[in-house]
Design a protein around this motif. Structure first.
Motif, PDB file in Angstrom:
ATOM      1  N   GLU A   1       1.293   3.207   9.947  1.00 41.50           N
ATOM      2  CA  GLU A   1       1.491   4.114  11.081  1.00 41.50           C
ATOM      3  C   GLU A   1       2.847   4.813  11.042  1.00 41.50           C
ATOM      4  N   SER A   2       3.772   4.289  10.245  1.00 43.46           N
ATOM      5  CA  SER A   2       5.097   4.916  10.129  1.00 43.46           C
ATOM      6  C   SER A   2       5.135   6.018   9.077  1.00 43.46           C
ATOM      7  N   GLY A   3       4.047   6.165   8.315  1.00 45.02           N
ATOM      8  CA  GLY A   3       3.997   7.210   7.304  1.00 45.02           C
ATOM      9  C   GLY A   3       3.866   6.651   5.894  1.00 45.02           C
ATOM     10  N   ASP A   4       4.198   7.477   4.918  1.00 44.98           N
ATOM     11  CA  ASP A   4       4.066   7.094   3.516  1.00 44.98           C
ATOM     12  C   ASP A   4       5.067   5.988   3.155  1.00 44.98           C
ATOM     13  N   GLN A   5       4.547   4.950   2.504  1.00 45.20           N
ATOM     14  CA  GLN A   5       5.384   3.794   2.136  1.00 45.20           C
ATOM     15  C   GLN A   5       5.382   3.554   0.619  1.00 45.20           C
ATOM     16  N   THR A   6       5.005   4.568  -0.140  1.00 48.92           N
ATOM     17  CA  THR A   6       4.912   4.415  -1.588  1.00 48.92           C
ATOM     18  C   THR A   6       6.241   4.008  -2.209  1.00 48.92           C
ATOM     19  N   ASP A   7       7.315   4.660  -1.798  1.00 50.84           N
ATOM     20  CA  ASP A   7       8.632   4.326  -2.347  1.00 50.84           C
ATOM     21  C   ASP A   7       9.018   2.884  -2.021  1.00 50.84           C
ATOM     22  N   PHE A   8       8.642   2.426  -0.840  1.00 50.95           N
ATOM     23  CA  PHE A   8       8.935   1.039  -0.457  1.00 50.95           C
ATOM     24  C   PHE A   8       8.226   0.057  -1.391  1.00 50.95           C
ATOM     25  N   VAL A   9       6.987   0.368  -1.760  1.00 48.06           N
ATOM     26  CA  VAL A   9       6.220  -0.510  -2.645  1.00 48.06           C
ATOM     27  C   VAL A   9       6.911  -0.641  -4.001  1.00 48.06           C
ATOM     28  N   PHE A  10       7.547   0.437  -4.450  1.00 42.28           N
ATOM     29  CA  PHE A  10       8.151   0.449  -5.783  1.00 42.28           C
ATOM     30  C   PHE A  10       9.603  -0.008  -5.791  1.00 42.28           C
ATOM     31  N   ALA A  11      10.137  -0.417  -4.649  1.00 40.99           N
ATOM     32  CA  ALA A  11      11.547  -0.816  -4.575  1.00 40.99           C
ATOM     33  C   ALA A  11      11.672  -2.339  -4.542  1.00 40.99           C
ATOM     34  N   GLY A  12      12.369  -2.907  -5.533  1.00 37.51           N
ATOM     35  CA  GLY A  12      12.667  -4.332  -5.505  1.00 37.51           C
ATOM     36  C   GLY A  12      11.491  -5.203  -5.890  1.00 37.51           C
ATOM     37  N   ASN A  13      11.570  -6.455  -5.439  1.00 41.31           N
ATOM     38  CA  ASN A  13      10.557  -7.461  -5.779  1.00 41.31           C
ATOM     39  C   ASN A  13       9.421  -7.429  -4.765  1.00 41.31           C
TER      40      ASN A  13
ATOM     41  N   ALA B   1      -0.905  15.071 -21.506  1.00 42.63           N
ATOM     42  CA  ALA B   1       0.379  14.841 -20.846  1.00 42.63           C
ATOM     43  C   ALA B   1       0.229  14.632 -19.345  1.00 42.63           C
ATOM     44  N   LEU B   2      -0.974  14.806 -18.829  1.00 37.67           N
ATOM     45  CA  LEU B   2      -1.178  14.617 -17.395  1.00 37.67           C
ATOM     46  C   LEU B   2      -0.824  13.186 -16.979  1.00 37.67           C
ATOM     47  N   PRO B   3      -0.394  12.990 -15.744  1.00 35.46           N
ATOM     48  CA  PRO B   3      -0.091  11.632 -15.275  1.00 35.46           C
ATOM     49  C   PRO B   3      -1.302  10.723 -15.403  1.00 35.46           C
ATOM     50  N   LYS B   4      -1.085   9.500 -15.829  1.00 35.05           N
ATOM     51  CA  LYS B   4      -2.179   8.538 -15.924  1.00 35.05           C
ATOM     52  C   LYS B   4      -2.627   8.082 -14.539  1.00 35.05           C
ATOM     53  N   ILE B   5      -1.732   8.184 -13.569  1.00 30.26           N
ATOM     54  CA  ILE B   5      -2.048   7.825 -12.185  1.00 30.26           C
ATOM     55  C   ILE B   5      -1.760   9.039 -11.315  1.00 30.26           C
ATOM     56  N   SER B   6      -2.752   9.524 -10.618  1.00 31.27           N
ATOM     57  CA  SER B   6      -2.564  10.724  -9.799  1.00 31.27           C
ATOM     58  C   SER B   6      -2.921  10.513  -8.334  1.00 31.27           C
ATOM     59  N   ASP B   7      -3.394   9.308  -7.997  1.00 31.32           N
ATOM     60  CA  ASP B   7      -3.912   9.123  -6.641  1.00 31.32           C
ATOM     61  C   ASP B   7      -3.315   7.921  -5.920  1.00 31.32           C
ATOM     62  N   PHE B   8      -2.253   7.310  -6.456  1.00 31.17           N
ATOM     63  CA  PHE B   8      -1.680   6.148  -5.783  1.00 31.17           C
ATOM     64  C   PHE B   8      -0.896   6.572  -4.547  1.00 31.17           C
ATOM     65  N   SER B   9      -1.139   5.882  -3.478  1.00 30.83           N
ATOM     66  CA  SER B   9      -0.393   6.107  -2.233  1.00 30.83           C
ATOM     67  C   SER B   9      -0.591   4.893  -1.335  1.00 30.83           C
TER      68      SER B   9
ATOM     69  N   GLN C   1      -2.047   0.506   4.151  1.00 28.10           N
ATOM     70  CA  GLN C   1      -3.361   1.037   3.796  1.00 28.10           C
ATOM     71  C   GLN C   1      -3.302   1.696   2.415  1.00 28.10           C
ATOM     72  N   ALA C   2      -4.448   1.724   1.749  1.00 26.36           N
ATOM     73  CA  ALA C   2      -4.559   2.389   0.452  1.00 26.36           C
ATOM     74  C   ALA C   2      -6.003   2.816   0.246  1.00 26.36           C
ATOM     75  N   ASP C   3      -6.212   3.683  -0.718  1.00 26.11           N
ATOM     76  CA  ASP C   3      -7.552   4.156  -1.029  1.00 26.11           C
ATOM     77  C   ASP C   3      -8.338   3.059  -1.749  1.00 26.11           C
TER      78      ASP C   3
ATOM     79  N   ALA D   1      -4.617  -2.868   1.679  1.00 28.93           N
ATOM     80  CA  ALA D   1      -6.072  -2.903   1.754  1.00 28.93           C
ATOM     81  C   ALA D   1      -6.650  -1.538   2.103  1.00 28.93           C
ATOM     82  N   ALA D   2      -7.878  -1.331   1.689  1.00 26.15           N
ATOM     83  CA  ALA D   2      -8.617  -0.129   2.068  1.00 26.15           C
ATOM     84  C   ALA D   2      -9.347  -0.432   3.368  1.00 26.15           C
ATOM     85  N   ALA D   3      -8.610  -0.333   4.461  1.00 22.42           N
ATOM     86  CA  ALA D   3      -9.140  -0.683   5.771  1.00 22.42           C
ATOM     87  C   ALA D   3      -8.280  -0.028   6.844  1.00 22.42           C
ATOM     88  N   PRO D   4      -8.793   0.102   8.068  1.00 22.37           N
ATOM     89  CA  PRO D   4      -7.969   0.618   9.163  1.00 22.37           C
ATOM     90  C   PRO D   4      -6.749  -0.269   9.377  1.00 22.37           C
TER      91      PRO D   4
END
Length: 366
Positions: free
Chosen positions: A249-261, A237-245, A321-323, A299-302
């Motif tokens: 410079e403005s902070g976490d943008q994960t929710d933005f990635v999942f919103a809309g097209n 039952a563990l999440p299939k994805i545990s490390d997406f982020s 940025q991403a891992d 990208a995985a870059a500065p």
């Protein structure tokens, strides 16, 4: 007669397993190369520094190994150069057994990639699997006097045909994307859903009381219990994805990635960004400027490197940025393109197959 029957069963089991394992990896040789790079990093730190210099050749080694697995499996079953085949398989399984033991005992590489992303095994499960295979191959060696001493032209031709076909399939998968995607980011899945447990997680608690060890389904509230460990009862039952982020410079943008097209241009390494089809990607980006779509370079870059790349191409898009491991899992291409709608993967493209704007926009309105 009995020995020949036992030998035939062993040949089918060993050969079939090598063919199955090899075909899964023929489907995704880039994934095998990524796994080899992980081993080379570990070995260069723990065994010998020269392993580091093998990393640039990881993809070539991956293609060689996955094709070899299938070919040796077919040779064993068809009885082509039987004694050579058994010895080659024995050496190969000794190598794999060393890798899996090293991973399990030292907890260095937590997934051996034995069956690609299709079947996940724990390090110790991988090791035990290789031990069983070693025993089976030793059984074949013990009965090798009953192995075929010659083979037909048809059998030899089949081996050559299988080898060539697997080589061509490997190259096709490298130049495009895996034929079958077994990963948690495959087309059709909703990434936010895959980041959540599929069911409430259930734990058991190992406690000690009065010198005795007991296992409880809930944490005790009464006094006298000493905590030992907590175990997950339903790991499936563990999440299939545990490390997406994703962030900038403005902070976490994960929710933005999942919103809309969203159109994601993905790169696990900007230093290895293949600009062969950059013109096609540039055309796609420019065509999306007035569309109800957010284009993101992830990208995985500065951040400075990402922003500089965007600026140098005169793109009006978002840079995140991403891992590197996450991006490599998302796409087997550098760069690669992923189309998302509200976090659901609509399509994935190798840069060799960069879509046109109309094709992408059609995906959003289906």
């Amino acid at each position: 007669m009995l020995n020949k029957g036992i030998l035939w069963v062993l040949r089918i089991l060993v050969g079939g397993l090598f063919i199955f394992s090899g075909l899964i990896k023929v489907n995704d040789p880039v994934g095998t190369a990524i796994k080899l790079e992980e081993y080379f990093d570990v070995f260069s730190n723990d065994i010998a520094g020269f392993f580091y210099y093998l990393k640039p050749f990881a993809l070539y080694l991956a293609v060689f190994l996955v094709v070899l697995e299938v070919v040796l499996g077919v040779m064993l079953i068809l009885g082509v150069r039987s004694k050579f085949t058994v010895r080659a398989l024995f050496l190969m399984i000794l190598f794999f057994t060393f890798l899996t033991f090293f991973s399990a005992y030292f907890n260095k590489v937590t997934d051996c990639g034995c069956f690609g992303d299709a079947i996940k095994l724990t390090p110790w499960e991988s090791f035990y699997k290789d031990v069983i295979l070693t025993v089976l191959i030793l059984g074949i060696l013990a009965l090798q006097k009953y192995l075929p001493t010659s083979s037909s032209s048809l059998a030899k031709g089949t081996v050559w045909a299988v080898g060539i076909l697997c080589f061509v399939l490997s190259l096709t998968a490298i130049r495009n994307l895996p034929f079958i995607d077994f990963r948690a980011y495959k087309v059709g899945v909703n990434i936010p859903t895959n980041m959540q447990p599929s069911a409430p997680l259930q734990y058991s608690y190992v406690m000690q009381k009065d010198g005795q060890t007991v296992t409880l389904d809930s944490y005790p509230t009464e006094e006298g219990y000493e905590f030992v460990e907590m175990n997950l009862k339903n790991p499936d039952a563990l999440p299939k994805i545990s490390d997406f982020s994703a962030w900038n410079e403005s902070g976490d943008q994960t929710d933005f990635v999942f919103a809309g097209n969203k159109v994601l241009i993905l790169s696990p390494s900007m230093a290895k960004f293949n600009d062969k089809n950059l013109e096609s990607i540039h055309t796609l980006v420019k065509s999306m400027e007035n569309a109800p779509v957010d284009v993101i370079l992830m990208a995985a870059a500065p951040q400075e490197e990402i922003d500089a790349f965007i600026s140098s191409n005169n793109w009006s898009i978002v840079g995140l940025q991403a891992d590197a491991t996450v991006v490599k899992t998302m796409i087997r291409s550098n760069p690669g393109i992923m189309i998302l709608k509200d976090g659901t993967v609509l399509a994935k493209y190798h840069h060799n197959n960069t879509p046109e704007a109309g094709e992408v926009l059609d995906l959003f309105i289906r």
